[in-house]
Design an enzyme around this catalytic site. Structure first.
Site, mmCIF file in Angstrom:
data_model
loop_
_atom_site.group_PDB
_atom_site.id
_atom_site.type_symbol
_atom_site.label_atom_id
_atom_site.label_comp_id
_atom_site.label_asym_id
_atom_site.label_seq_id
_atom_site.Cartn_x
_atom_site.Cartn_y
_atom_site.Cartn_z
ATOM 1 N N SER A 1 0.747 -1.265 0.015
ATOM 2 C CA SER A 1 -0.006 0.075 0.085
ATOM 3 C C SER A 1 0.893 1.284 -0.007
ATOM 4 O O SER A 1 0.263 2.457 -0.134
ATOM 5 C CB SER A 1 -1.041 0.063 1.251
ATOM 6 O OG SER A 1 -2.056 -0.811 0.936
ATOM 7 N N SER B 1 -6.157 3.618 4.297
ATOM 8 C CA SER B 1 -5.427 2.799 3.114
ATOM 9 C C SER B 1 -6.636 2.151 2.435
ATOM 10 O O SER B 1 -6.610 1.005 1.763
ATOM 11 C CB SER B 1 -4.634 1.711 3.706
ATOM 12 O OG SER B 1 -3.845 1.265 2.741
ATOM 13 N N LYS C 1 0.135 3.748 -2.816
ATOM 14 C CA LYS C 1 -0.875 4.827 -2.821
ATOM 15 C C LYS C 1 -0.199 6.149 -2.823
ATOM 16 O O LYS C 1 -0.953 7.220 -2.978
ATOM 17 C CB LYS C 1 -1.726 4.494 -1.552
ATOM 18 C CG LYS C 1 -2.597 3.418 -1.757
ATOM 19 C CD LYS C 1 -3.413 3.061 -0.567
ATOM 20 C CE LYS C 1 -4.442 2.125 -0.496
ATOM 21 N NZ LYS C 1 -4.116 0.878 -0.410
#
Length: 376
Positions: A99, A157, A102
Site C-alpha cells: 500500500s 489505506s 498509494k
C-alpha cells in the site's frame, strides 16, 4: 552497538570506493514465507543518486554510527530538504510495494483533481477488491467528495478509494488511465524502478519499486500542503449515503502521536510484499524520510524499524551523505526555460529595435536633405 567517532565522517565521494558491507539485520521471530525472487536491477540504474548507492548491501557515511539492525530487506533514510541520502540498505533493489504505492497515486493525481468535486461510486470500483483487504467503506451509488476519498485512501489505506480516484483521474481511459498516470509520474520523478499495476498497491504483475524510488515519491507528496494536511488528520467524518449512515475514519498511522515531529506515514502489507512503510518526520529544520520494504511483524515491525532508522538519521550531522535524490524531469527542464523564453522573446524584440533604428536613421537623412535643399 559498535560506534565509530562521528568526527571521522567524510564527504560523499569518500564512500564511493567502499567495499561491500552486509546490511545489519535481525532474524524475524517467525520464518519468512517463500516468495518469488524479484528481477535483477538494471546495472545502469544502480548508481542513480551516486555511486555509493550501487550496492545490494549497506551504504552509510564513513565513520557514521552503525545502522540499526532490522528485518527490512531494503531501506533508505533521506533528507528531503537537502535532497541528500543519509544511508540505505540495497537502495535500488527491486521490491514489492504493497500500500505504500498509494503515495504514487497521490503524487500523480492530487495535482489534477478538485478536492471539492463530488463523484459517484460504481459497481466496477468495488467488484474486484479482496474482501479481506483494507477499505474506506464507500458504497455503490454513493456520492463522495474527492477530499473524502483522499482521506479514506491515506488514513485507512482504502483500496476502494484508490479505485475510484484512479478511475476519475484517468479521465476517458478510466482506471487504467489512472494507473498510467502513476507510471508517467514515476517517470517524471526518475523513479525508474517503480511500475504500478494497481492503483492501491494490491499485488499485480510486474509491480515493483525500490526504497530509493519511494524517497523520491515521498519528497513529491510531502512537498504539498494539502497532502501533509490529510496525513496529519486524526479523524474524518464521511457523510451518510442511501442505506449507510455517516461514519468516522481514524488515522491508522500510530506514529503521529508516538514519534516527535512526525508529519505522517503510510504502511503496507501483502503476503508477497511483507510489511512496507514510508514516513516523514521534521525536527530543527531537517525533514527526514524513511522508506523500508520487506519487513516482518516481529520483533519490531515496520513502525518500530522506522523509528530506529529515523533516530539513526537524526543523530547524523546534517552534512552526512552517501548520495542524493535526483531532480524531477520537469524541474530540470524548467531551469532551462528562462533561456529559451529569453531567446524567444528577445530575438523578435531585437529585430524590432534594429528596424526602428534603421527607419529613424533614414528619416533623419531625409529631413536633413530637405533642410539642405531649402538652404540652397
Amino acid at each position: 552497538m559498535l560506534v565509530v567517532p562521528s568526527a571521522a565522517i567524510l564527504p560523499e565521494t569518500s564512500a564511493m570506493a567502499a567495499p561491500f558491507v552486509p546490511c545489519p539485520s535481525v532474524e524475524p521471530t517467525a520464518p519468512r514465507p517463500a516468495t518469488p525472487s524479484p528481477p535483477a536491477v538494471d546495472p545502469a540504474r544502480l548508481s542513480i543518486g551516486g555511486e555509493a548507492l550501487a550496492t545490494s548491501g549497506l551504504a552509510i557515511p564513513p565513520g557514521a554510527p552503525v545502522a540499526p539492525a532490522v528485518t527490512a530487506t531494503s531501506w533508505v533514510v533521506a533528507d528531503l530538504n537537502r535532497g541528500s541520502v543519509l544511508g540505505g540498505c540495497g537502495p535500488h533493489e527491486n521490491r514489492t510495494p504493497a500500500s505504500v504505492q498509494k503515495l504514487l497515486l497521490a503524487a500523480a493525481l492530487m495535482p489534477r483533481l478538485d478536492p471539492a468535486q463530488t463523484v459517484e461510486v460504481t459497481r466496477a470500483d468495488l467488484e474486484d477488491l479482496d474482501p479481506a483487504s483494507s477499505v474506506m467503506g464507500v458504497v455503490e451509488g454513493g456520492r463522495y467528495s474527492i477530499e473524502s476519498l483522499w482521506l479514506g485512501l491515506l488514513l485507512k489505506s482504502g483500496n476502494d478509494a484508490a479505485n475510484v480516484l484512479a478511475r476519475i483521474g484517468g479521465g476517458s481511459a478510466g482506471r487504467p488511465g489512472g494507473v498510467q498516470a502513476m507510471n508517467d509520474e514515476a517517470g517524471r520523478l526518475h523513479a525508474n524502478q517503480t511500475h504500478a499495476a494497481t492503483p492501491s498497491g494490491l499485488d499485480g504483475p510486474g509491480q515493483f519499486t525500490s526504497a530509493y524510488d519511494l524517497a523520491l515519491i515521498a519528497r513529491a507528496t510531502f512537498a504539498r500542503e494539502d497532502f501533509r494536511r490529510y496525513m496529519a488528520t486524526r479523524v474524518a467524518e464521511v457523510p451518510a449515503q442511501p442505506g449507510k449512515p455517516a461514519f468516522q475514519i481514524v488515522n491508522d498511522n500510530t506514529l503521529l502521536d508516538r514519534y516527535p515531529g512526525m508529519l505522517g506515514g503510510k504502511t503496507g502489507f501483502t503476503q508477497l510484499a511483507r510489511q512496507t512503510y514510508v514516513g516523514v518526520a521534521e525536527r530543527d529544520g531537517r525533514r527526514l524520510a524513511v522508506t523500508l520494504l520487506g519487513a516482518e511483524t516481529a520483533p519490531l515491525g515496520s513502525l518500530g524499524e522506522a523509528i530506529a532508522l529515523l533516530d539513526w538519521g537524526f543523530a547524523l550531522p546534517p552534512e552526512a551523505t552517501v548520495g542524493h535524490l535526483v531532480t524531477p524531469a520537469d524541474e530540470h527542464s524548467s531551469s532551462q526555460a528562462p533561456l529559451w523564453i529569453g531567446l524567444g522573446v528577445g530575438l523578435p524584440l531585437l529585430a524590432l529595435i534594429v528596424a526602428a533604428v534603421w527607419w529613424w536613421s533614414r528619416a533623419r537623412r531625409r529631413v536633413g536633405a530637405a533642410i539642405d535643399g531649402q538652404r540652397s
